[in-house]
Design a protein around this motif. Structure first.
Motif: not given
Length: 195
Positions: A101-106, A117-123, A181-187
């Motif tokens: 898991c990789c958690n951030s405020p975003v 396979n890989v299960m990927l989830r983002t909230i 996770q980086k995709s949430f913080t980058s432009s």
């Protein structure tokens, strides 16, 4: 009341209840109109809603534990080797799954290997164009998207992916979670350099 009348009444009630369940469930959860498909779709929808609820509760707890409002420094990304500290609760005692898991405020991101396979989830909160960023990251990292499910509740969105690992991919689940996770913080979309 005869046995036939009781059975007819039971079937009528079952059909009415199934119609209500079907009307309350987004159409993409229910593949066919038979009873088993309706019930399976409702179960899947409830599981997704449960994950969103857990995420919201976890964010509420984190918010209540944080200091009073004022100038705040951004919290660093938190990477945990197992999904136990995440809002994504997935316990299966029959076999061990590798996950991170990789958690951030975003956003909260979970990646775990499930069979081949890989299960990927983002909230996260709704961010315009975020799904495109995640898909671009996955494609650049040689993953093939087999299934995508999007669930929303108010301003929160849950993206659930089932992805196939490409032959050229040499990432660990920890690195995958971090890149998403980086995709949430980058432009713009980030890509890991090949080793």
């Amino acid at each position: 009341m005869s046995h036939i009348a009781v059975e007819r009444n039971r079937r009528r009630q079952m059909n009415e209840n199934l119609k209500v369940l079907r009307s309350l469930t987004p159409c993409f959860y229910i593949k066919r109109g038979d009873q088993a498909s309706i019930i399976a779709g409702v179960i899947e929808f409830i599981k997704e809603l449960h994950l969103v609820l857990q995420s919201l509760e976890a964010k509420k707890r984190r918010k209540s534990l944080s200091p009073s409002p004022g100038p705040t420094t951004p919290r660093p990304l938190q990477l945990s080797p197992t999904p136990e500290s995440s809002p994504f609760i997935t316990h299966n005692n029959n076999f061990k799954e590798l996950g991170a898991c990789c958690n951030s405020p975003v956003a909260d991101v979970e990646a775990r290997i499930c069979g081949s396979n890989v299960m990927l989830r983002t909230i996260s909160k709704r961010i315009p164009g975020q799904i495109v960023k995640i898909i671009n990251v996955l494609e650049k990292l040689s993953f093939e998207i087999l299934h995508l499910n999007i669930s929303t509740m108010q301003d929160t969105v849950l993206y659930s992916f089932v992805i196939k690992i490409g032959l050229e991919c040499q990432l660990s689940v920890e690195e995958l979670a971090l890149e998403v996770q980086k995709s949430f913080t980058s432009s713009d979309v980030l890509c890991i350099n090949e080793i």
